[in-house]
Scaffold this motif. Structure first.
Motif, mmCIF file in Angstrom:
data_model
loop_
_atom_site.group_PDB
_atom_site.id
_atom_site.type_symbol
_atom_site.label_atom_id
_atom_site.label_comp_id
_atom_site.label_asym_id
_atom_site.label_seq_id
_atom_site.Cartn_x
_atom_site.Cartn_y
_atom_site.Cartn_z
ATOM 1 N N ASP A 59 -4.565 -0.809 -1.955
ATOM 2 C CA ASP A 59 -5.856 -0.682 -1.284
ATOM 3 C C ASP A 59 -6.814 -0.065 -2.312
ATOM 4 N N HIS A 89 -10.647 6.852 1.640
ATOM 5 C CA HIS A 89 -9.280 6.742 1.120
ATOM 6 C C HIS A 89 -9.236 5.690 0.023
ATOM 7 N N TRP A 126 -12.419 4.603 8.910
ATOM 8 C CA TRP A 126 -11.353 5.441 8.373
ATOM 9 C C TRP A 126 -11.920 6.625 7.603
ATOM 10 N N HIS A 138 -10.786 0.661 -2.757
ATOM 11 C CA HIS A 138 -12.149 0.638 -2.235
ATOM 12 C C HIS A 138 -13.151 1.308 -3.174
ATOM 13 N N TYR A 183 -7.316 -5.740 5.139
ATOM 14 C CA TYR A 183 -6.008 -5.188 5.495
ATOM 15 C C TYR A 183 -4.903 -6.056 4.900
ATOM 16 N N ILE A 243 0.574 4.131 11.454
ATOM 17 C CA ILE A 243 -0.467 5.112 11.753
ATOM 18 C C ILE A 243 -0.418 5.454 13.242
ATOM 19 N N PHE A 283 -1.328 -1.820 10.519
ATOM 20 C CA PHE A 283 -2.575 -2.349 9.945
ATOM 21 C C PHE A 283 -2.247 -3.306 8.800
ATOM 22 N N CYS A 284 -2.115 -2.795 7.602
ATOM 23 C CA CYS A 284 -1.997 -3.731 6.481
ATOM 24 C C CYS A 284 -0.694 -4.530 6.481
ATOM 25 N N LEU A 329 -5.413 9.662 4.344
ATOM 26 C CA LEU A 329 -5.122 8.822 5.524
ATOM 27 C C LEU A 329 -3.599 8.738 5.638
ATOM 28 N N LEU A 368 3.153 0.285 4.070
ATOM 29 C CA LEU A 368 2.244 1.102 4.880
ATOM 30 C C LEU A 368 0.937 0.338 5.079
ATOM 31 N N ALA A 369 0.334 0.440 6.189
ATOM 32 C CA ALA A 369 0.928 0.972 7.413
ATOM 33 C C ALA A 369 1.360 -0.208 8.284
ATOM 34 N N PHE A 409 -1.878 7.277 1.562
ATOM 35 C CA PHE A 409 -1.157 6.907 2.788
ATOM 36 C C PHE A 409 0.138 7.702 2.953
ATOM 37 N N ASP A 440 0.787 -1.248 0.000
ATOM 38 C CA ASP A 440 0.000 0.000 0.000
ATOM 39 C C ASP A 440 0.815 1.293 0.000
HETATM 40 C C1 VGL Z 1 -4.691 0.606 5.642
HETATM 41 C C2 VGL Z 1 -6.306 1.462 7.022
HETATM 42 C C3 VGL Z 1 -7.243 1.329 6.020
HETATM 43 C C4 VGL Z 1 -3.258 0.221 5.465
HETATM 44 C C5 VGL Z 1 -5.626 0.450 4.636
HETATM 45 O O1 VGL Z 1 -2.776 0.172 4.322
HETATM 46 O O2 VGL Z 1 -2.594 -0.033 6.497
HETATM 47 N N1 VGL Z 1 -5.042 1.096 6.837
HETATM 48 N N2 VGL Z 1 -6.901 0.817 4.842
#
Ligand code: VGL
Ligand code: ZN
Length: 211
Positions: free
Chosen positions: A54, A89, A86, A56, A123, A184, A158-159, A27, A154-155, A21, A16
């Motif tokens: 990512d 994004h 979130w 969406h 994620y 994050i 999370f992912c 984000l 990133l991040a 990001f 990501d």
């Molecule tokens: C991510 C929050 C929402 C990431 C993706 O890439 O860590 N974090 N979507």
């Protein structure tokens, strides 16, 4: 840490590295753009490089804006478990969903898009947030003869975390390239992620350990 020389069985998994990001994105992960240059260098050393994106649809269920009276970073209960909400994004086809303009995507052998189903977030590069629905990456890794997965991007909390832990669950020896991640960091989530990955046998290394 012993030196590691990437070979045919090794995958570099870059999570990501997208405009939303990076600083200026919706984000933004602090320092997210700082890893782009070093990642470009590192990609040259691997024969197999997977980028995730990512991706969406507008109105995705992980967006706070899709829920009445809920703020970004609150947590809701979804059928598949707890879900952080979130800011909007990485909307499909938007500039925010593009890779960072300086990321050298020419080295990628595969790009995995994730989070494209409205009702469920993803994620991890391997499974959606129900921990069951596959993205197809495990099959790709198996067919390519991958045995070790090196994670960055990133991040971290999370992912990257979910991808690294799922790589272990899929049977791959898994490494976290610590200096090529940014977090994050919601309520200590950075340290919690590092501890969780260590407990699940993700091995922390530095990019200098790779030659
Ligand atoms: C991510 C929050 C929402 C990431 C993706 O890439 O860590 N974090 N979507
Ligand atoms: Zn997302």
């Amino acid at each position: 840490m012993t030196k590691i020389t990437p070979d045919v069985q090794d995958l570099l998994l870059v999570i990501d590295v997208q405009n939303d990001f990076c600083p200026g994105g919706s984000l933004a992960v602090p320092g997210g753009d700082e890893i782009v240059g070093p990642l470009n260098g590192l990609m040259q050393k691997f024969k197999t490089v997977v980028l995730t994106q990512d991706w969406h649809p507008a109105g995705h269920s992980s967006f706070a804006s899709s829920h009445d009276k809920l703020e970004p970073y609150s947590v809701v209960s979804m059928p598949y478990g707890a879900q952080t909400l979130w800011p909007d994004h990485c909307i499909q086809g938007s500039a925010g969903a593009d890779f960072h303009p300086n990321l050298d995507t020419s080295q990628a052998t595969l790009i995995v898009r994730k989070g494209y189903r409205r009702a469920i977030d993803s994620y991890s590069a391997y499974f959606e947030n129900d921990h069951m629905t596959p993205t197809g990456l495990a099959g790709y890794c198996q067919e390519m003869g991958i045995s070790r997965v090196f994670c960055a991007g990133l991040a971290l909390d999370f992912c990257v975390k979910f991808s690294a832990e799922d790589a272990v669950a899929c049977g791959f020896e898994t490494f976290l390239i610590k200096d090529l991640c940014r977090a994050i960091d919601l309520d200590g989530s950075r340290q919690a992620a590092i501890d969780s990955m260590a407990a699940k046998s993700v091995q922390p290394i530095e990019s200098d350990d790779l030659h």
